[in-house]
Write a protein that holds these residues in place. Structure first.
Motif, PDB file in Angstrom:
ATOM      1  N   ARG A 206       0.824  -1.211   0.000  1.00 46.12           N
ATOM      2  CA  ARG A 206       0.000   0.000   0.000  1.00 46.12           C
ATOM      3  C   ARG A 206       0.858   1.261   0.000  1.00 46.12           C
ATOM      4  O   ARG A 206       0.582   2.215  -0.739  1.00 46.12           O
ATOM      5  N   SER A 207       1.918   1.286   0.818  1.00 44.16           N
ATOM      6  CA  SER A 207       2.709   2.508   0.909  1.00 44.16           C
ATOM      7  C   SER A 207       3.563   2.736  -0.338  1.00 44.16           C
ATOM      8  O   SER A 207       3.929   3.874  -0.643  1.00 44.16           O
ATOM      9  N   LEU A 215       5.968  10.482  -6.361  1.00 42.14           N
ATOM     10  CA  LEU A 215       6.817  10.742  -7.526  1.00 42.14           C
ATOM     11  C   LEU A 215       6.084  11.583  -8.567  1.00 42.14           C
ATOM     12  O   LEU A 215       6.692  12.432  -9.233  1.00 42.14           O
ATOM     13  N   GLN A 216       4.785  11.349  -8.725  1.00 39.56           N
ATOM     14  CA  GLN A 216       4.037  12.132  -9.704  1.00 39.56           C
ATOM     15  C   GLN A 216       3.942  13.596  -9.278  1.00 39.56           C
ATOM     16  O   GLN A 216       3.943  14.503 -10.114  1.00 39.56           O
ATOM     17  N   LYS A 217       3.884  13.828  -7.983  1.00 38.79           N
ATOM     18  CA  LYS A 217       3.661  15.191  -7.493  1.00 38.79           C
ATOM     19  C   LYS A 217       4.944  15.971  -7.243  1.00 38.79           C
ATOM     20  O   LYS A 217       4.954  17.207  -7.375  1.00 38.79           O
ATOM     21  N   PHE A 218       6.034  15.273  -6.876  1.00 43.26           N
ATOM     22  CA  PHE A 218       7.205  15.995  -6.389  1.00 43.26           C
ATOM     23  C   PHE A 218       8.490  15.706  -7.159  1.00 43.26           C
ATOM     24  O   PHE A 218       9.560  16.135  -6.723  1.00 43.26           O
ATOM     25  N   SER A 219       8.412  15.008  -8.296  1.00 47.92           N
ATOM     26  CA  SER A 219       9.633  14.771  -9.076  1.00 47.92           C
ATOM     27  C   SER A 219      10.255  16.079  -9.546  1.00 47.92           C
ATOM     28  O   SER A 219      11.473  16.171  -9.721  1.00 47.92           O
ATOM     29  N   GLY A 227      12.053  13.766   1.287  1.00 46.18           N
ATOM     30  CA  GLY A 227      11.203  13.833   2.472  1.00 46.18           C
ATOM     31  C   GLY A 227       9.820  13.271   2.217  1.00 46.18           C
ATOM     32  O   GLY A 227       9.234  12.604   3.077  1.00 46.18           O
ATOM     33  N   THR A 228       9.306  13.515   1.019  1.00 46.94           N
ATOM     34  CA  THR A 228       7.985  12.986   0.668  1.00 46.94           C
ATOM     35  C   THR A 228       8.003  11.466   0.598  1.00 46.94           C
ATOM     36  O   THR A 228       7.092  10.798   1.108  1.00 46.94           O
ATOM     37  N   LEU A 229       9.031  10.908  -0.032  1.00 49.96           N
ATOM     38  CA  LEU A 229       9.114   9.452  -0.148  1.00 49.96           C
ATOM     39  C   LEU A 229       9.344   8.803   1.217  1.00 49.96           C
ATOM     40  O   LEU A 229       8.807   7.730   1.497  1.00 49.96           O
ATOM     41  N   PRO A 235      12.020   6.120   6.603  1.00 51.27           N
ATOM     42  CA  PRO A 235      13.273   6.858   6.373  1.00 51.27           C
ATOM     43  C   PRO A 235      14.265   6.131   5.478  1.00 51.27           C
ATOM     44  O   PRO A 235      14.755   6.694   4.494  1.00 51.27           O
ATOM     45  N   ALA A 236      14.591   4.872   5.790  1.00 50.50           N
ATOM     46  CA  ALA A 236      15.637   4.169   5.040  1.00 50.50           C
ATOM     47  C   ALA A 236      15.206   3.887   3.607  1.00 50.50           C
ATOM     48  O   ALA A 236      15.947   4.165   2.649  1.00 50.50           O
ATOM     49  N   ALA A 237      14.010   3.330   3.432  1.00 49.26           N
ATOM     50  CA  ALA A 237      13.535   3.005   2.084  1.00 49.26           C
ATOM     51  C   ALA A 237      13.356   4.267   1.253  1.00 49.26           C
ATOM     52  O   ALA A 237      13.603   4.266   0.038  1.00 49.26           O
ATOM     53  N   GLY A 238      12.934   5.357   1.883  1.00 50.74           N
ATOM     54  CA  GLY A 238      12.771   6.611   1.158  1.00 50.74           C
ATOM     55  C   GLY A 238      14.082   7.141   0.623  1.00 50.74           C
ATOM     56  O   GLY A 238      14.158   7.643  -0.504  1.00 50.74           O
ATOM     57  N   ILE A 239      15.145   7.029   1.421  1.00 53.74           N
ATOM     58  CA  ILE A 239      16.471   7.464   0.967  1.00 53.74           C
ATOM     59  C   ILE A 239      16.937   6.604  -0.205  1.00 53.74           C
ATOM     60  O   ILE A 239      17.456   7.106  -1.209  1.00 53.74           O
ATOM     61  N   GLU A 240      16.747   5.291  -0.089  1.00 53.89           N
ATOM     62  CA  GLU A 240      17.191   4.387  -1.159  1.00 53.89           C
ATOM     63  C   GLU A 240      16.434   4.646  -2.460  1.00 53.89           C
ATOM     64  O   GLU A 240      17.029   4.647  -3.543  1.00 53.89           O
ATOM     65  N   LEU A 241      15.128   4.840  -2.369  1.00 53.89           N
ATOM     66  CA  LEU A 241      14.349   5.095  -3.582  1.00 53.89           C
ATOM     67  C   LEU A 241      14.770   6.413  -4.221  1.00 53.89           C
ATOM     68  O   LEU A 241      14.884   6.505  -5.452  1.00 53.89           O
ATOM     69  N   THR A 242      15.028   7.421  -3.409  1.00 55.35           N
ATOM     70  CA  THR A 242      15.470   8.710  -3.951  1.00 55.35           C
ATOM     71  C   THR A 242      16.796   8.561  -4.684  1.00 55.35           C
ATOM     72  O   THR A 242      16.976   9.087  -5.794  1.00 55.35           O
ATOM     73  N   ALA A 243      17.742   7.836  -4.085  1.00 58.47           N
ATOM     74  CA  ALA A 243      19.034   7.620  -4.734  1.00 58.47           C
ATOM     75  C   ALA A 243      18.866   6.850  -6.040  1.00 58.47           C
ATOM     76  O   ALA A 243      19.528   7.146  -7.046  1.00 58.47           O
TER      77      ALA A 243
END
Length: 347
Positions: A206-207, A215-219, A227-229, A235-243
């Motif tokens: 779900r998340s 990604l659609q709103k803040f790319s 921060g959005t991701l 925190p950890a998964a959001g950093i990895e996805l951003t990278a």
């Protein structure tokens, strides 16, 4: 049990109402694994309504109805939320979501409804299936132990996460291919929930849909994207996805691949996953233009270039799940299948 298998079970249970063989189904699982979505998807595929009753928000009298007196006798006004053939149709799904969050006094009021398909004089229409869902006691939600008399009125299934099933769902629902590619690269992050730490945001099927929306709103807002991701998947998964997203500027030219040009496969494994996910998305969209045979042929040619043949197998397997048997009519499919004949393609 895998979501794809459970979807088949729910469909069969829905159809079985016509023949009198229906058994109420209880879906167990942690938050965010798609229990409610599976039920709604079955209803959508059959064009049937879903009546979603949250017992946790009700009093016992809400199910039984309001008593009123006629000629010295007490009758009951049937609650309008219960299925009615005239108002709701002859077939549908009565969905008791979050049933394990209902106090025992409320769940006890549903015993007769679930097993006998009636409450007093009220009768559930024959074409209506009864499904329920809830979290387990160890999932840090507000849950009560399911009483044995209630549990014995259901068949019980545990919902497991499975990446292939989620990827198929994601392609069908136009989830951002960057999210799909990332989870192919980091499959263990599809669901990562540790109830002992009681996280607020964590990776779940779900998340990851929330991350897609982010990604659609803040790319176009790189200062806000990470921060959005993180707010969606932790925190950890959001950093990895951003990278991962930021590294995609090194992606090869997909248009050149689909034009049949010689395009090198990137050396980085994460980029290979991203390319594979993006090419499957291109194949799906090519169906709308009528050029799917040519596009899939070029993708099959490119799939043979991956240094690790398993990567090409994953690409073609995802394409097959998303598109179906049309893939077998592509001229290049035979050559590709011969080239990887010693690698298993199907489960």
């Amino acid at each position: 049990m895998r979501p794809a298998q459970l979807s088949t079970i729910l469909k069969q249970e829905f159809k079985s109402t016509r023949h009198g063989h229906h058994t109420p189904v209880m879906l167990w699982g942690p938050p965010g694994v798609g229990k409610s979505d599976m039920v709604r998807q079955v209803a959508q595929e059959h064009g049937a309504p879903v009546i979603d009753i949250r017992l946790s928000q009700m009093e016992p009298s809400d199910l039984r109805g309001i008593p009123f007196r006629i000629d010295g006798h007490v009758n009951w006004a049937i609650p309008s939320i219960l299925p009615d053939a005239e108002r709701h149709g002859d077939a549908g799904i009565l969905f008791l979501d979050e049933i394990t969050s209902a106090p025992p006094t409320v769940s006890a009021a549903a015993y007769q409804l679930i097993l006998d398909r009636r409450l007093g004089e009220y009768q559930v229409p024959e074409g209506w299936a009864i499904f329920a869902a809830g979290n387990r006691q160890g999932d840090r939600g507000i849950t009560y132990s399911m009483p044995a008399p209630l549990a014995n009125r259901f068949s019980h299934f545990e919902v497991e996460t499975h990446l292939d099933d989620w990827v198929l769902w994601a392609y069908r629902h136009n989830i951002d291919e960057r999210v799909i590619g990332f989870l192919r690269f980091r499959p263990e992050l599809l669901f990562d929930f540790d109830p002992t730490h009681n996280p607020v945001a964590f990776p779940s099927p779900r998340s990851w849909e929330f991350a897609h929306r982010g990604l659609q709103k803040f790319s176009s807002h790189p200062d806000l994207l990470q921060g959005t991701l993180q707010a969606c998947v932790g925190p950890a998964a959001g950093i990895e996805l951003t990278a991962f997203v930021n590294s995609l500027d090194k992606m090869p030219d997909l248009d050149a691949i689909l034009a049949g040009e010689e395009v090198a496969v990137p050396e980085e494994i994460d980029l290979q996953y991203a390319v594979a996910a993006a090419l499957v998305g291109r194949a799906i969209r090519a169906q709308e233009s009528g050029a799917e045979i040519e596009v899939m042929g070029r993708i099959l040619d490119y799939a043979q270039r991956f240094p690790q043949r398993e990567m090409g197998v994953m690409l073609v397997s995802d394409m097959h799940r998303a598109i179906g048997e049309t893939l077998f009519s592509v001229p290049q499919f035979g050559d590709w299948a011969q080239a990887i004949s010693d690698v298993m393609l199907y489960e």
